[in-house]
Design an enzyme around this catalytic site. Structure first.
Site, PDB file in Angstrom:
ATOM      1  N   TYR A 177      -0.073  11.170  35.831  1.00  0.00           N
ATOM      2  CA  TYR A 177       0.982  11.764  36.668  1.00  0.00           C
ATOM      3  C   TYR A 177       2.297  10.999  36.488  1.00  0.00           C
ATOM      4  CZ  TYR A 177       3.346  13.628  40.796  1.00  0.00           C
ATOM      5  OH  TYR A 177       4.249  14.226  41.641  1.00  0.00           O
ATOM      6  N   SER A 212       9.721  12.730  40.865  1.00  0.00           N
ATOM      7  CA  SER A 212       9.003  12.034  41.939  1.00  0.00           C
ATOM      8  C   SER A 212       9.474  10.581  41.924  1.00  0.00           C
ATOM      9  CB  SER A 212       7.507  12.131  41.626  1.00  0.00           C
ATOM     10  OG  SER A 212       6.786  11.013  42.064  1.00  0.00           O
TER      11      SER A 212
HETATM   12  N1  NAP Z   1       3.940  16.350  47.729  1.00  0.00           N
HETATM   13  C1  NAP Z   1       4.638  15.294  47.379  1.00  0.00           C
HETATM   14  O1  NAP Z   1       4.711  14.298  48.114  1.00  0.00           O
HETATM   15  C2  NAP Z   1       5.392  15.286  46.061  1.00  0.00           C
HETATM   16  C3  NAP Z   1       6.208  14.187  45.823  1.00  0.00           C
HETATM   17  C4  NAP Z   1       6.948  14.140  44.639  1.00  0.00           C
HETATM   18  C5  NAP Z   1       6.865  15.173  43.738  1.00  0.00           C
HETATM   19  N2  NAP Z   1       6.049  16.228  43.976  1.00  0.00           N
HETATM   20  C6  NAP Z   1       6.041  17.308  42.960  1.00  0.00           C
HETATM   21  O2  NAP Z   1       6.444  18.510  43.585  1.00  0.00           O
HETATM   22  C7  NAP Z   1       5.798  19.618  42.968  1.00  0.00           C
HETATM   23  C8  NAP Z   1       5.061  20.421  44.028  1.00  0.00           C
HETATM   24  O3  NAP Z   1       4.090  19.573  44.611  1.00  0.00           O
HETATM   25  P1  NAP Z   1       3.286  19.962  45.921  1.00  0.00           P
HETATM   26  O4  NAP Z   1       2.999  18.712  46.610  1.00  0.00           O
HETATM   27  O5  NAP Z   1       3.975  21.076  46.622  1.00  0.00           O
HETATM   28  O6  NAP Z   1       1.910  20.469  45.251  1.00  0.00           O
HETATM   29  P2  NAP Z   1       0.898  21.629  45.672  1.00  0.00           P
HETATM   30  O7  NAP Z   1       0.933  21.889  47.133  1.00  0.00           O
HETATM   31  O8  NAP Z   1      -0.383  21.280  45.022  1.00  0.00           O
HETATM   32  O9  NAP Z   1       1.528  22.922  44.928  1.00  0.00           O
HETATM   33  C9  NAP Z   1       1.543  22.972  43.536  1.00  0.00           C
HETATM   34  C10 NAP Z   1       2.123  24.311  43.083  1.00  0.00           C
HETATM   35  O10 NAP Z   1       2.101  24.326  41.640  1.00  0.00           O
HETATM   36  C11 NAP Z   1       1.460  25.510  41.181  1.00  0.00           C
HETATM   37  N3  NAP Z   1       0.736  25.256  39.943  1.00  0.00           N
HETATM   38  C12 NAP Z   1      -0.230  24.314  39.726  1.00  0.00           C
HETATM   39  N4  NAP Z   1      -0.662  24.408  38.446  1.00  0.00           N
HETATM   40  C13 NAP Z   1       0.039  25.418  37.869  1.00  0.00           C
HETATM   41  C14 NAP Z   1       0.061  25.998  36.570  1.00  0.00           C
HETATM   42  N5  NAP Z   1      -0.771  25.587  35.584  1.00  0.00           N
HETATM   43  N6  NAP Z   1       0.921  27.016  36.336  1.00  0.00           N
HETATM   44  C15 NAP Z   1       1.753  27.453  37.281  1.00  0.00           C
HETATM   45  N7  NAP Z   1       1.782  26.977  38.546  1.00  0.00           N
HETATM   46  C16 NAP Z   1       0.931  25.961  38.814  1.00  0.00           C
HETATM   47  C17 NAP Z   1       0.527  25.927  42.330  1.00  0.00           C
HETATM   48  O11 NAP Z   1       0.416  27.334  42.297  1.00  0.00           O
HETATM   49  P3  NAP Z   1      -0.948  28.157  42.046  1.00  0.00           P
HETATM   50  O12 NAP Z   1      -2.104  27.209  42.246  1.00  0.00           O
HETATM   51  O13 NAP Z   1      -0.890  29.223  43.090  1.00  0.00           O
HETATM   52  O14 NAP Z   1      -0.798  28.660  40.659  1.00  0.00           O
HETATM   53  C18 NAP Z   1       1.308  25.484  43.567  1.00  0.00           C
HETATM   54  O15 NAP Z   1       2.184  26.503  43.998  1.00  0.00           O
HETATM   55  C19 NAP Z   1       4.877  19.039  41.903  1.00  0.00           C
HETATM   56  O16 NAP Z   1       5.519  19.093  40.650  1.00  0.00           O
HETATM   57  C20 NAP Z   1       4.680  17.600  42.367  1.00  0.00           C
HETATM   58  O17 NAP Z   1       4.386  16.755  41.292  1.00  0.00           O
HETATM   59  C21 NAP Z   1       5.316  16.316  45.120  1.00  0.00           C
END
Ligand code: NAP
Length: 260
Positions: free
Chosen positions: A159, A146
């Protein structure tokens, strides 16, 4: 340009956390480049609709349950995926979570939840998948970081620690496994609207602020990460390892706030 440099036909990719959000963006990009997919969620039923959505890409899709906070679940996921496909070529270590609180309110449990999910989990998922990659002498590991891999922001200290850690971990794994033909890089997205960031987008003041602050003047959209992801997953990036690639509309050129 030789498009075969980006062709993933015959490759198998594991995308963790593919039940929603960025994990689904990544899975679609890999499927459209020809890869077969292992997609994961803590609850397999959450993958049903997405598995159907991937049918038109013509790839094989294998949904598997995975909780990255549970070592037995990690081992079982890797074993099932290897049994199904014989080998695993690409890992997108995407599953993650966030807890937004001022640092003075963060509890021991909050810290453990975020660090166990975002740093310890990805390490052991990489280790489990790398067993197949080491055997085959080939692998592409993409750890999702990120902008917080390179900057610290108020209100999300655990985070930021986890995302800074994943960048450092990427460099160590690259050094460990380069001799096995495995590259390990960190893809670091900027601001994308998903469940993890939904609360921020509901605040018009924050949206105005962030749009103004991003040099390209908009938050990320689903297709914005495709090119970098497929590049890192493919033959094109064969001489690149241990790096952190920021795809953030340029926001890492200056400071911003994660909360308003
Ligand atoms: N959105 C942004 O702007 C952004 C920016 C930079 C980085 N990121 C990173 O990108 C990644 C995805 O983020 P997102 O925004 O798409 O988040 P999100 O919509 O909350 O999705 C998170 C995913 O992680 C899974 N997950 C959560 N806890 C878990 C666990 N203990 N074991 C296995 N799976 C787990 C969830 O699946 P289930 O709940 O179905 O298990 C879900 O599919 C993350 O690592 C986040 O830090 C996001």
């Amino acid at each position: 340009m030789n498009t075969s440099l980006f062709d993933l036909t015959g490759r198998t990719a594991v995308v963790t956390g593919a039940s929603r959000g960025l994990g689904q963006y990544f899975a679609r990009a890999l499927a459209s480049a020809g890869a077969n997919l292992v997609i994961t969620s803590r609850n397999k039923s959450r993958l049903e609709g997405f598995e159907q959505e991937l049918v038109p890409y013509g790839c094989e899709v294998f949904p598997v349950e995975l909780d990255v906070r549970d070592p037995l679940s990690i081992t079982a996921m890797a074993e099932k995926a290897i049994d199904r496909f014989g080998r695993l070529d690409i890992l997108v270590n995407n599953a993650g979570c966030n807890i937004r609180k001022p640092s003075e309110e963060v509890t021991w449990e909050d810290w453990n939840t975020v660090l166990d999910t975002n740093l310890r989990g990805p390490f052991f998922v990489a280790q489990a998948v790398a067993k197949s990659m080491i055997r085959e002498g080939y692998g592409r590991i993409i750890n999702i970081g990120s902008v917080t891999s390179v900057f610290g922001y108020a209100g999300i200290a655990p985070y930021c620690a986890s995302r800074g850690g994943i960048r450092q971990m990427t460099m160590s794994l690259a050094d460990d496994w380069g001799r096995h033909g495995i590259t390990v890089n960190c893809l670091a997205p900027g601001w994308f609207r998903t469940r993890q960031t939904e609360a921020l987008y509901e605040n018009p003041r924050w949206v105005e602020y962030i749009e103004d602050r991003i040099p390209l003047h908009r938050p990320g959209e689903p297709r914005d990460l495709d090119g970098a992801l497929v590049f890192l997953a493919s033959e094109s990036s064969r001489y690149m390892t241990g790096q952190c690639v920021l795809i953030d509309g340029g926001i890492s050129t200056g400071a911003t706030k994660a909360t308003v």
